[in-house]
Structure formats: structure tokens, C-alpha cells
Design a protein around this motif. Structure first.
Motif, PDB file in Angstrom:
ATOM      1  N   HIS A  67      -6.348   1.294   6.001  1.00 55.74           N
ATOM      2  CA  HIS A  67      -5.804   2.205   7.043  1.00 55.74           C
ATOM      3  C   HIS A  67      -6.744   1.676   8.645  1.00 55.74           C
TER       4      HIS A  67
ATOM      5  N   VAL B 157      -3.264   3.774   3.073  1.00 56.13           N
ATOM      6  CA  VAL B 157      -2.520   3.385   3.820  1.00 56.13           C
ATOM      7  C   VAL B 157      -1.139   4.247   4.017  1.00 56.13           C
TER       8      VAL B 157
ATOM      9  N   THR C  20      -2.557  -0.777  11.485  1.00 58.34           N
ATOM     10  CA  THR C  20      -2.448  -1.037   9.994  1.00 58.34           C
ATOM     11  C   THR C  20      -1.628  -2.336   9.983  1.00 58.34           C
TER      12      THR C  20
END
Length: 270
Positions: A244, A60, A248
Motif C-alpha cells: 500500500h 492493499v 498503490t
């Protein structure tokens, strides 16, 4: 039979409506409070791995993680610790509304470099499950000094085994070693009693769970999708993974809001 059909029809209509609602210009904007929590009966346990700019599902991006933490801060979510979760499930301790536990698996160095400053920015506690033999041994993983700093600033360090092998594929002796030796190492390095565990690859069975209990752990977390609640096995707690994706932030908000709602309505089972 008729009631089951009605539920399916309602679910279908609702699922069709979600993309329309979320595509509106007012939905899910940064810092938005347009999409408020729809109420949750269970406890959301978020499951992260890496917070960096790698273009893989487990990573992420820091800016996305910041947006997600801002969303929690601005939308009446309350970040709690594994101790709070345990005391609620085992002893009925009252929790604030919309409780959320933030967890990370594996113990990557980016948890310290990228996630930690953002967590401090919002005043959020979190838990990192480390692979004990990776700490201070491999590049891109945490060091024990970093773990000590994290612990001193509200980030709990807990066990993810010694070597990150799937426990259900090991012998009894190997399982015991992965469980007990990781705890001993973390305890010695951090001067604590390590009491929480996350299963590598999410694999577990009741025998492994009993071994964890015998080794002194209080609870364990899986990668089973859902919220933790009164019907959960304390040694097989559900989590909601955060990945991700193409968008996101939108994916995060959908998971945060709609999975607990579906569970409440009985459309999915945690």
C-alpha cells in the motif's frame, strides 16, 4: 569502462523520463492498455500479505487489488501456478507470454474474505503460504474449512512454517520441526502433498534450502526483489512485493513493467 558509463547515463535519463510519462493523463488509468508490458524474460511472482482497508504498508485495499487484477487481465499477462513455474525452470515447460504467479504470505482471513472473490471474478489461481499453527487458532487468520474451500476453487495452500520464526535464528532441530511439522499438518488437513514453501521474513541459507529439499519440498520463495528465471535458485526464488502506497495502483504498474525491463537490460540483477 566507457560502456559502463554510457549504460549509467542511459539509465539516469530513462529514470528521469518515467515520472513524466506516468504523470501524463493517458498513463496508468484504470483498465488502461496505454502502458503495455515491455516484455519479460523471467517470471513475475507477486507477493501480497493483507487485502483490507488498514492503513499499513502490508495492506492493499480491496479496490486497489481489483484494479491490479483487472490490469493483468487487460494487458496480456497470463496467471500461472507454482507447478507451472517449477516445470518451466526444472524441465523447460513452455509458458504463455508474460507469466505471473500470485502469492500471499501468512494466511490472513482477509485473503478469503476480500482477495478470493476478486480472484474468482477474474478466474485467477493463486497461492497462500500459511503459518500452520495460526490456522483455526487465531482471529484474523484463515480456518482449515476456509482453506479447504480455497483449495477446491483454485487457490493453493502451501507452507510458511509452523510459527513464523526466522529459520536462520533457530537450531537445526527447530528448523526441521518448522519445515516438516507444517507440511504434515497441511497435508493432513487438506489431503495433499505440500511442496512449496515461503521463508518467514525472507531469511534463508543453503543449509536451510537443503533441509527443505530433504523434507520433500520442490521449491521455496524468498522476498528477494526480482523475477524468477533460469539463473534462479529453485529454493530461493525471487518475488516482487506489492505494498500500500500513496498511489498503490501506479506503484504496482511501475513494478510490473520496469523491474523486468531493467533486468533484461542488465541494469539490475535478480
Amino acid at each position: 569502462m566507457k560502456y559502463s558509463l554510457i549504460k549509467k547515463i542511459i539509465l539516469f535519463i530513462f529514470l528521469c523520463f518515467i515520472p513524466i510519462a506516468l504523470s501524463s493523463p493517458h498513463a496508468l488509468t484504470e483498465g488502461s492498455q496505454e502502458l503495455e508490458s515491455m516484455g519479460q524474460d523471467g517470471i513475475i511472482v507477486l507477493n501480497y500479505h493483507k487485502i483490507d482497508n488498514m492503513d499499513i504498508s502490508l495492506s492493499v485495499r480491496p479496490e486497489d487489488f481489483d484494479k491490479q487484477m483487472a490490469y493483468l487481465k487487460n494487458n496480456n499477462y497470463h496467471i500461472i501456478t507454482p507447478d507451472d513455474l517449477y516445470d518451466n525452470l526444472e524441465h523447460g515447460k513452455e509458458l504463455p507470454s508474460n507469466p505471473v504467479v500470485i502469492t500471499f504470505d501468512d494466511g490472513y482471513e482477509d485473503n478469503y474474505k476480500n482477495a478470493y472473490p476478486i480472484l474468482k471474478k477474474y478466474g485467477f489461481p493463486a497461492t497462500i503460504f500459511v503459518v500452520s499453527s495460526f490456522v483455526s487458532q487465531y482471529p484474523n487468520y484463515l480456518t482449515w474449512d476456509q482453506c479447504r474451500e480455497l483449495k477446491a476453487n483454485g487457490i493453493s495452500i502451501q507452507s510458511h512454517t509452523v510459527s513464523h520464526r526466522s529459520l536462520t535464528e533457530l537450531t537445526n532441530e527447530q528448523i526441521k520441526n518448522e519445515i516438516t511439522e507444517s507440511k504434515k499438518k497441511i497435508d493432513a488437513e487438506l489431503g495433499q502433498d505440500t511442496t512449496y514453501f515461503a521463508y518467514p521474513t525472507g531469511t534463508y541459507n543453503l543449509y536451510v534450502a537443503q533441509m527443505l529439499k530433504d523434507a520433500g519440498y520442490r521449491a521455496a520463495f524468498t522476498i528477494k526483489y526480482g523475477t524468477a528465471g533460469s539463473s534462479s535458485n529453485i529454493f530461493a526464488l525471487e518475488r516482487i512485493p506489492v505494498f500500500h502506497t500513496e498511489n498503490t495502483y501506479n506503484s504496482f504498474c511501475k513494478r510490473l513493467n520496469y523491474i523486468p525491463l531493467f533486468e533484461k537490460l542488465g541494469w539490475i540483477k535478480s
